[in-house]
Structure formats: C-alpha cells, structure tokens
Motif scaffolding. Structure first.
Motif, PDB file in Angstrom:
ATOM      1  N   UNK A  45      -7.949   3.096  15.846  1.00 15.19           N
ATOM      2  CA  UNK A  45      -6.843   2.203  16.188  1.00 15.19           C
ATOM      3  C   UNK A  45      -5.156   2.060  16.164  1.00 15.19           C
ATOM      4  N   UNK A  46      -4.339   1.726  16.419  1.00 17.49           N
ATOM      5  CA  UNK A  46      -3.392   1.582  16.520  1.00 17.49           C
ATOM      6  C   UNK A  46      -3.332   0.214  16.055  1.00 17.49           C
ATOM      7  N   UNK A  47      -1.507  -0.178  15.317  1.00 17.38           N
ATOM      8  CA  UNK A  47      -1.474  -1.540  14.580  1.00 17.38           C
ATOM      9  C   UNK A  47      -1.485  -2.035  15.643  1.00 17.38           C
ATOM     10  N   UNK A  48      -1.392  -2.495  17.056  1.00 17.99           N
ATOM     11  CA  UNK A  48      -1.666  -4.141  17.737  1.00 17.99           C
ATOM     12  C   UNK A  48      -2.856  -4.065  17.783  1.00 17.99           C
ATOM     13  N   UNK A  49      -3.830  -3.251  17.589  1.00 22.50           N
ATOM     14  CA  UNK A  49      -5.647  -3.894  17.655  1.00 22.50           C
ATOM     15  C   UNK A  49      -6.500  -3.990  15.681  1.00 22.50           C
ATOM     16  N   UNK A  50      -5.555  -2.601  14.954  1.00 30.16           N
ATOM     17  CA  UNK A  50      -6.283  -2.612  13.636  1.00 30.16           C
ATOM     18  C   UNK A  50      -6.397  -4.027  12.897  1.00 30.16           C
ATOM     19  N   UNK A  51      -5.584  -4.610  13.597  1.00 32.12           N
ATOM     20  CA  UNK A  51      -5.629  -6.404  12.755  1.00 32.12           C
ATOM     21  C   UNK A  51      -7.292  -6.843  12.925  1.00 32.12           C
ATOM     22  N   UNK A  52      -7.219  -7.250  14.298  1.00 29.75           N
ATOM     23  CA  UNK A  52      -8.579  -7.846  14.741  1.00 29.75           C
ATOM     24  C   UNK A  52      -9.561  -7.166  14.327  1.00 29.75           C
ATOM     25  N   UNK A  53     -10.081  -5.646  14.838  1.00 33.51           N
ATOM     26  CA  UNK A  53     -10.563  -4.942  13.655  1.00 33.51           C
ATOM     27  C   UNK A  53     -10.728  -5.221  12.474  1.00 33.51           C
ATOM     28  N   UNK A  54      -9.899  -5.413  11.726  1.00 34.12           N
ATOM     29  CA  UNK A  54     -10.108  -5.650  10.480  1.00 34.12           C
ATOM     30  C   UNK A  54     -10.949  -6.932   9.940  1.00 34.12           C
ATOM     31  N   UNK A  55     -10.454  -7.255  10.577  1.00 30.64           N
ATOM     32  CA  UNK A  55     -10.590  -9.958  10.508  1.00 30.64           C
ATOM     33  C   UNK A  55     -11.785  -9.464  11.267  1.00 30.64           C
ATOM     34  N   UNK A  56     -12.324  -8.365  12.236  1.00 28.25           N
ATOM     35  CA  UNK A  56     -14.419  -8.828  12.112  1.00 28.25           C
ATOM     36  C   UNK A  56     -14.508  -8.103  11.223  1.00 28.25           C
ATOM     37  N   UNK A  57     -14.231  -7.081  10.431  1.00 27.89           N
ATOM     38  CA  UNK A  57     -14.616  -6.275   8.789  1.00 27.89           C
ATOM     39  C   UNK A  57     -14.620  -7.678   7.720  1.00 27.89           C
ATOM     40  N   UNK A  58     -13.709  -7.952   7.494  1.00 25.83           N
ATOM     41  CA  UNK A  58     -13.894  -9.933   6.624  1.00 25.83           C
ATOM     42  C   UNK A  58     -15.140 -10.511   7.438  1.00 25.83           C
ATOM     43  N   UNK A  59     -14.973 -10.741   8.499  1.00 26.74           N
ATOM     44  CA  UNK A  59     -16.001 -11.994   8.781  1.00 26.74           C
ATOM     45  C   UNK A  59     -17.123 -11.646   8.303  1.00 26.74           C
ATOM     46  N   UNK A  60     -18.355 -10.491   8.170  1.00 26.95           N
ATOM     47  CA  UNK A  60     -18.830  -9.978   7.868  1.00 26.95           C
ATOM     48  C   UNK A  60     -19.340  -9.321   7.063  1.00 26.95           C
ATOM     49  N   UNK A  61     -18.632  -9.165   5.824  1.00 22.62           N
ATOM     50  CA  UNK A  61     -18.483  -8.954   4.774  1.00 22.62           C
ATOM     51  C   UNK A  61     -18.712 -10.067   4.068  1.00 22.62           C
ATOM     52  N   UNK A  62     -17.509 -11.270   3.875  1.00 23.47           N
ATOM     53  CA  UNK A  62     -17.721 -12.139   3.194  1.00 23.47           C
ATOM     54  C   UNK A  62     -19.562 -13.137   3.424  1.00 23.47           C
ATOM     55  N   UNK A  63     -19.694 -12.652   4.493  1.00 25.43           N
ATOM     56  CA  UNK A  63     -21.387 -13.100   5.030  1.00 25.43           C
ATOM     57  C   UNK A  63     -22.157 -12.321   4.859  1.00 25.43           C
ATOM     58  N   UNK A  64     -22.112 -10.851   4.515  1.00 25.38           N
ATOM     59  CA  UNK A  64     -23.016 -10.091   3.193  1.00 25.38           C
ATOM     60  C   UNK A  64     -22.868 -10.936   1.990  1.00 25.38           C
ATOM     61  N   UNK A  65     -21.959 -10.735   1.657  1.00 29.01           N
ATOM     62  CA  UNK A  65     -21.845 -11.127  -0.405  1.00 29.01           C
ATOM     63  C   UNK A  65     -22.408 -13.133  -0.048  1.00 29.01           C
ATOM     64  N   UNK A  66     -22.687 -14.283   0.673  1.00 36.15           N
ATOM     65  CA  UNK A  66     -23.180 -15.145   0.763  1.00 36.15           C
ATOM     66  C   UNK A  66     -24.349 -14.549   1.171  1.00 36.15           C
ATOM     67  N   UNK A  67     -24.642 -13.975   1.788  1.00 40.38           N
ATOM     68  CA  UNK A  67     -26.478 -13.827   2.369  1.00 40.38           C
ATOM     69  C   UNK A  67     -26.701 -13.669   1.188  1.00 40.38           C
TER      70      UNK A  67
END
Length: 241
Positions: A45-67
């Motif tokens: 992805x280009x910079x325009x959408x990379x941040x959005x996809x990165x945030x999606x990964x952070x959401x699931x990663x944070x959840x995985x650690x807590x789970x």
C-alpha cells in the motif's frame, strides 16, 4: 523454585471440557494471525492507506496479547477477566474510532471528529468498568451513562458529521463506512448485553444473569478482525482505482 514447578504456576491449565477457556485460546490465535496478515501486507500500500492497515494490525495485536493473559487468568481462577478485558478495550476501541477518521480524511475529516469519537469511547468504557467492577451497587446508573456514550458514537457515524463526510467521499469509502457502521450497531451490541448479564439492575427481570465470556470472545474476534478486513479491502480497491 524449581524449573519443573515454575511453568505450572505461571500458566494455567485448560481442561479438555473448558469451552470458555478454549474460546480465549482461539481468540488469541485468531487475533495474532490477523495481526501478522495486516503487518505483512503493509508494503503493498502507498502511504495514504498504509496507516489505516497498520492501525488494523495494532488493534488485533493488542487484543492478542490481552487474550493471552485473559486465557491464563480464566484457566487459573475460572473467573471472567474483567480488568484485562477493559484494558484491552480502552486501547483498541479508540483505535477503531481512529479508523473512521482515517478513511474519511479523503473527504476532509477534521481532528475534532477524531477527538469527539475517542472521548465518547473513553466515557463508554470507563463508566462501564465502574459499573461492572467498582461501583457494582449502582451498575444500572453507570451502565446508562455508558450506553448513552455508545449511542452518541452510533449517531455520529450513522447520522452525524461522519455520515455526511462518507456521503461526500462516496464510492468505496462510503461502502466501507456503511459496513463499519453495521459492525458498531450490531457487532458492538453484544457488549451492553453482556454488561447487563454480568451486573445487577432493573434489567435482570428480563435479561438473565450468566457468563457471557464466550459471546464476548466471539464478538471481539468478529468485530476487530472484521474491522481490519474492511479497511484492508478498501485499501485494495482504492489502489486499483
């Protein structure tokens, strides 16, 4: 302490018939797999959408650690891991609100929209925690405040400025926005239901008490991974246009 004793102390054992614990384990693995998928796809992805996809990964990663911790807590004490769950939510739900802002920036979304939605989400979660774990004798009042904050988010994305921006953007952004709105309206509805099942109030006359962890775990996986997949799909479609 010997090495043979240490693992049994630190890691709770899941029984083969512990289906609640099984959903914690599966939730952790599903969130981690989704994180790997989102992170490894960033370079396409280009910079325009990379941040959005990165945030999606952070959401699931944070959840995985807590789970991971919630699964161990459940295995050790057979109690709902309320504290860990709310810590997870206080980090991931504002990030999910951030996703709305990021995709609506193409239509001129301002930061006041972002801060408004984050404020609503924090009020929703803090008051929910107060009612469920701190001031349990007045859970109905705290639940009402939490519910009002939830409906403020629903109003904002369905009828408020976020909805107007999505209509202005049109096309793929509007389609993605509508799907995310349904996630919030339908997918997030399990959380106030779980709150009422786990606390004492006037609603107990028609909503029975009980353990809602299985439903919470399934809803978390669907909502968080689903949010990310909608963002991923939007980024893919937008790059092709």
């Amino acid at each position: 302490m010997s090495n043979s004793i240490l693992p049994s102390v630190l890691i709770g054992k899941l029984l083969p018939t512990d289906y609640v614990g099984f959903t914690f384990f599966v939730g952790c693995m599903a969130m981690m797999a989704a994180s790997a998928f989102f992170f490894l796809s960033l370079n396409q992805f280009d910079k325009k959408w990379r941040t959005s996809v990165l945030v999606s990964g952070l959401i699931t990663f944070i959840a995985a650690v807590h789970y991971f911790y919630m699964r161990d807590y459940w295995a050790s004490f057979q109690e709902s891991p309320t504290f860990f769950r709310y810590v997870d939510w206080i980090l991931t739900v504002p990030l999910m609100c951030l996703e709305f802002y990021l995709i609506l920036k193409v239509a001129g979304a301002k930061q006041n929209l972002l801060w408004k939605m984050i404020f609503y989400s924090v009020v929703m979660l803090v008051t929910g925690y107060f009612g469920e774990a701190v001031f349990t004798e007045s859970a109905a009042i705290w639940g009402l405040i939490s519910g009002l904050a939830y409906f403020a988010i629903v109003y904002e994305i369905w009828l408020g400025s976020a909805a107007k921006l999505a209509k202005t953007a049109g096309g793929n952004v509007l389609a993605a926005h509508k799907i995310l709105c349904w996630f919030v309206l339908v997918g997030w509805a399990i959380y106030p239901l779980g709150y009422m099942m786990g606390t004492t109030g006037w609603y107990n006359s028609f909503i029975p008490s009980g353990n809602i962890d299985v439903a919470y775990n399934i809803a978390d996986a669907i909502n968080k991974i689903g949010f990310g997949l909608v963002i991923y799909s939007l980024a893919i479609k937008s790059q092709k246009d």
